[in-house]
Motif scaffolding. Structure first.
Motif, PDB file in Angstrom:
ATOM      1  N   THR B  94     -14.067  -7.070   0.446  1.00 16.29           N
ATOM      2  CA  THR B  94     -13.060  -6.025   0.523  1.00 16.29           C
ATOM      3  C   THR B  94     -13.401  -4.918  -0.465  1.00 16.29           C
ATOM      4  OG1 THR B  94     -11.647  -6.929  -1.197  1.00 16.29           O
ATOM      5  CG2 THR B  94     -11.287  -7.742   1.029  1.00 16.29           C
ATOM      6  N   LEU B  95     -12.787  -3.770  -0.218  1.00 16.87           N
ATOM      7  CA  LEU B  95     -13.021  -2.599  -1.061  1.00 16.87           C
ATOM      8  C   LEU B  95     -12.706  -2.913  -2.512  1.00 16.87           C
ATOM      9  CD1 LEU B  95     -13.599   0.445  -1.268  1.00 16.87           C
ATOM     10  CD2 LEU B  95     -11.174   0.822  -0.859  1.00 16.87           C
ATOM     11  N   ILE B  96     -11.601  -3.631  -2.729  1.00 20.03           N
ATOM     12  CA  ILE B  96     -11.184  -3.892  -4.105  1.00 20.03           C
ATOM     13  C   ILE B  96     -12.164  -4.826  -4.801  1.00 20.03           C
ATOM     14  CG2 ILE B  96      -9.391  -5.015  -5.465  1.00 20.03           C
ATOM     15  CD1 ILE B  96      -7.385  -3.631  -3.666  1.00 20.03           C
ATOM     16  N   HIS B 114     -15.350   7.479   1.426  1.00 22.72           N
ATOM     17  CA  HIS B 114     -14.910   6.346   2.247  1.00 22.72           C
ATOM     18  C   HIS B 114     -14.350   6.877   3.559  1.00 22.72           C
ATOM     19  CE1 HIS B 114     -12.784   2.663   3.427  1.00 22.72           C
ATOM     20  NE2 HIS B 114     -13.520   2.032   2.541  1.00 22.72           N
ATOM     21  N   ALA B 119      -8.386   5.521   0.558  1.00 19.77           N
ATOM     22  CA  ALA B 119      -9.193   4.420   0.037  1.00 19.77           C
ATOM     23  C   ALA B 119      -9.660   4.698  -1.393  1.00 19.77           C
ATOM     24  CB  ALA B 119     -10.388   4.172   0.951  1.00 19.77           C
ATOM     25  N   LEU B 122      -6.830   4.086  -3.771  1.00 20.59           N
ATOM     26  CA  LEU B 122      -6.649   2.652  -3.985  1.00 20.59           C
ATOM     27  C   LEU B 122      -7.673   2.141  -4.995  1.00 20.59           C
ATOM     28  CD1 LEU B 122      -5.368  -0.094  -3.011  1.00 20.59           C
ATOM     29  CD2 LEU B 122      -7.164  -0.151  -1.296  1.00 20.59           C
ATOM     30  N   LYS B 126      -7.914   0.355  -9.519  1.00 24.13           N
ATOM     31  CA  LYS B 126      -8.450  -0.957  -9.873  1.00 24.13           C
ATOM     32  C   LYS B 126      -9.617  -0.896 -10.857  1.00 24.13           C
ATOM     33  CE  LYS B 126      -5.626  -2.562  -6.852  1.00 24.13           C
ATOM     34  NZ  LYS B 126      -4.453  -3.366  -7.208  1.00 24.13           N
TER      35      LYS B 126
END
Lengths: 425, 321
Positions: B94-96, B114, B119, B122, B126
């Motif tokens: 996943t992206l995270i 992205h 995105a 988000l 993080k």
């Protein structure tokens, strides 16, 4: 065994009244509803409600319990506890599980699971077509015998009008209720927001609110053709309301619901791509929200549901377009609905008409009423107490609520199913 | 070490929307000085010395990535390029998780493109470094808008009270959104020109005037911004054919004659000659500033990373203290 509730603010949706009184319960059913001044009968147990509200328990159509298939998101046990804590005494479960509930055998499985684990009443809907694929209808007759209360492909629209019209015709002959999601499926494919200034600014794929009216218009035409018994799961836009009103006036057997999220939130709540606010259909404009609230007040929209849809953290911790839709709402349904009461938009009898009486009536269930003979499915709540919602304290296995950290006013004190206390704060 | 920025308060550059006009002006002023630096033979400065810059492109890009890479290198950063569409996403990460993995390598500047709107936003939540949005879905492409603004300011001598036309595929364009917001904040009059299938009416709510006729829309404008007709974004059916599009909305001498005699022509590239713009106009050094845009791109990205790095350093000093 008799149970007497005294000094309760009785919310009677059928009579449309909201007044102090007493309620006598015997053997799981309501025996009498007494006026404030009436003499108190004797009872084995007396609960002094101290002026708090006592209403028929909520009957929630369209709850997703993730059994079979995704029990890590929500089980009958966790959903049952969440429902009890939210004053929901009957959940009407959705068949959009993995696999879909489309055979009598799967239906029997979930019925057994529900009876073993849930402290509240559970009734099940079945899929309308096999695998919810919109091609062949399920065994509607057998599924009715196995206890299905309605047939629905949930958020999947039966795109083929021929398949849908035949399913409606067949369902009518069995006396079955069909619940559909009014939406033009091609127009709304891939949409994550409602088209408008906000979606444009955020660059999100969006659908015109007109897609809902187009879906509803088609379904209404098919109802005229088949005469079937139909419920639109969520009407969320102003443009769909005149068609709905007209269909009712023309005597079609149609009712409509809406979700608590569309009544209390609007598209701007998505703010910086907050995926807990991604629901299906997407949140609408403030004008739409107010029009839908007014439609509930006027009785054009009959039913308010939680559209409880558990999603795990992984499904939501994604870019908005990729994130899963849906929000948990069993526990927040009543506090959120009370926002409409505190905003002077809806009174309590109207709210409980939409949350308890109408859904029970539409599904032919005996609950949802405060009258002699009705089951003692009751919710006792404090309409005023404020609190801040902490999603990690929810009883659902999934905590994807849009109301996290928000201020709410009013919460459940106790929930009774057939006179038994299943939740007490 | 350089001073703290005067107005620029951002920890990330996620879009134009959160920027104050003074922050925009500060980026452009600093970029002006980097234009001078870039024109010298000795092009090195040390504003980003010791910092690590990672370019994560989840979507194909040659020009923007090269521009960011060069900007970082000229300011002394260690630059690493990651072609994301080839790697972890295909393996189901996943992206995270990808962001957390990179974060563990202690980058200071993360440049991200992205395919999905929001995105980059988000991702910025993080990681603990400065994130620059190099384009997210149909949302924003802030450095493109900044380089366009710098190009306009240098060509026209000002960045306010200009009539600016943005033409073409507005609906699918993050460049158009960022430009619309930036040029609006700087108090210009903006016209959006294109077929209604590519210019949704909701854009009028941002204060833009909408035209579906090029001759009418280009009348007396100071700046003509053409957009790429993004064929890869077309589901099909937005326009009947390329040749009809060129006839009605392609920029040629006849249509450009409607604009002010000194109007400039811009294009974010890559161009489709003969689809949205006539080749001779694109090459006309008296009208076209397309090459300048590319030059300004490097300078603006140097300025943005410089300012973000200054804020990053003072933030980290504050945390250490």
């Amino acid at each position: 065994m008799t149970l007497l509730f005294t000094n309760a603010r009785l919310i009677n949706p059928d009579a449309g009244t909201d007044a102090l009184g007493h309620l006598l319960v015997q053997d799981g059913a309501i025996v009498s509803v007494l006026d404030e001044k009436d003499a108190l009968p004797s009872a084995d147990r007396v609960i002094d409600c101290g002026g708090k509200c006592l209403a028929p328990g909520i009957v929630d159509i369209g709850v997703k319990v993730c059994e079979p298939g995704e029990r890590h998101k929500e089980s009958y046990k966790s959903a049952g506890l969440a429902a009890a804590a939210g004053g929901v005494t009957t959940i009407v479960t959705r068949p959009d599980t993995l696999p879909a509930i489309d055979t009598p055998e799967t239906l029997e499985f979930v019925t057994r699971r529900a009876q073993a684990d849930a402290p509240i009443n559970v009734v099940s809907m079945a899929a309308l077509t096999k695998g919810r694929e919109g091609r062949e209808m399920v065994e509607i007759g057998f599924m009715l015998d196995a206890g299905a209360v309605a047939f629905s492909d949930c958020d999947k629209v039966v795109q083929n009008a021929k398949v849908f019209s035949r399913a409606l015709t067949y369902a009518k002959s069995c006396g079955a209720l069909v619940i559909a999601h009014p939406q033009e499926p091609v127009l709304s494919a891939g949409a994550a927001a409602t088209s408008g200034k906000f979606a444009t600014l955020r660059g999100l794929p969006a659908v015109s609110p007109m897609a809902e009216r187009m879906g509803l218009d088609r379904d209404i035409a098919l109802l005229e053709m088949t005469g079937a018994k139909y419920h639109a799961d969520q009407i969320t836009t102003a443009r769909a309301l005149p068609a709905l009103e007209r269909a009712k006036k023309n005597g079609l057997d149609i009712t409509a619901g809406t979700s608590i999220h569309h009544l209390t939130l609007n598209e701007l709540d998505v703010a910086d791509y907050r995926t807990f606010f991604k629901v299906k259909p997407p949140l609408r404009s403030e004008e739409d929200r107010l029009a839908v609230v007014d439609a509930v007040r006027r009785g054009v929209i009959d039913i308010i549901s939680s559209m409880h849809t558990p999603q795990d953290e992984e499904s939501k911790r994604l870019p908005f377009e990729e994130a899963a839709s849906g929000a948990v709402a069993l526990e927040t349904l009543l506090p959120a609905a009370l926002r409409l009461y505190h905003a002077d938009l809806l009174d309590l009898p109207t709210l409980f008409r939409a949350m308890s009486l109408n859904p029970a009536k539409r599904l032919g269930l005996s609950g949802g009423r405060l009258e002699a003979g009705a089951p003692a499915d009751l919710v006792l709540f404090d309409v005023d107490v404020p609190f801040v919602l902490d999603r990690f304290k929810l009883r659902s296995k999934s905590q994807n609520t849009p109301y996290d950290t928000q201020r709410m006013q009013g919460r459940v004190l106790a929930t009774f199913v057939a006179g038994e206390c299943v939740f007490e704060r | 070490m350089s001073d703290a920025p005067t107005y620029f308060r951002q920890n990330h550059l996620l879009g134009i929307e959160p920027l104050h006009p003074l922050e925009i002006t500060e980026i452009l002023d600093l970029a002006d000085s980097y234009v001078e630096l870039n024109r010298q033979t000795q092009k090195h400065a040390d504003a980003l010395a010791g910092l690590t810059q990672i370019n994560m492109f989840f979507e194909n890009s040659t020009r923007t990535q090269a521009s960011f890479e060069l900007a970082g290198k000229r300011l002394g950063a260690d630059v690493m390029n990651m072609a994301m569409q080839a790697s972890s996403i295909k393996k189901g990460e996943t992206l995270i998780d990808t962001a957390m993995t990179l974060n563990a390598m202690h980058p200071d500047l993360l440049v991200v493109r992205h395919p999905h709107s929001g995105a980059v936003d988000l991702l910025s939540q993080k990681v603990n470094c400065a994130v620059l949005n190099a384009g997210d879905g149909k949302h924003e492409h802030p450095t493109q808008a900044l380089l366009d603004a710098l190009t306009i300011r240098r060509a026209k001598g000002r960045l306010h009270r200009l009539n600016i036309a943005i033409c073409g595929d507005i609906a699918h364009s993050r460049v158009a959104r960022s430009n619309l917001i930036l040029l609006g904040k700087m108090e210009n009059r903006i016209r959006l020109i294109g077929p209604p299938t590519l210019v949704p009416g909701h854009f009028a709510e941002f204060g833009a005037e909408i035209y579906d006729d090029m001759h009418e829309g280009l009348k007396d404008v100071d700046v003509v911004m053409m957009l790429r007709l993004q064929k890869e974004r077309m589901d099909g059916g937005f326009i009947p054919s390329e040749r009809e599009y060129y006839h009605r909305f392609g920029l040629d001498a006849d249509k450009l004659a409607q604009a002010k005699p000194d109007a400039i022509v811009m294009h974010p590239g890559p161009m489709n000659r003969g689809v949205e713009i006539d080749g001779t106009i694109a090459d006309d050094i008296n009208r076209s500033v397309i090459q300048e845009q590319v030059e300004m791109g490097v300078a603006v990205r140097m300025a943005a990373m410089d300012l973000l790095a200054r804020n990053l350093r003072s933030r980290r000093q504050g945390e250490a203290a």
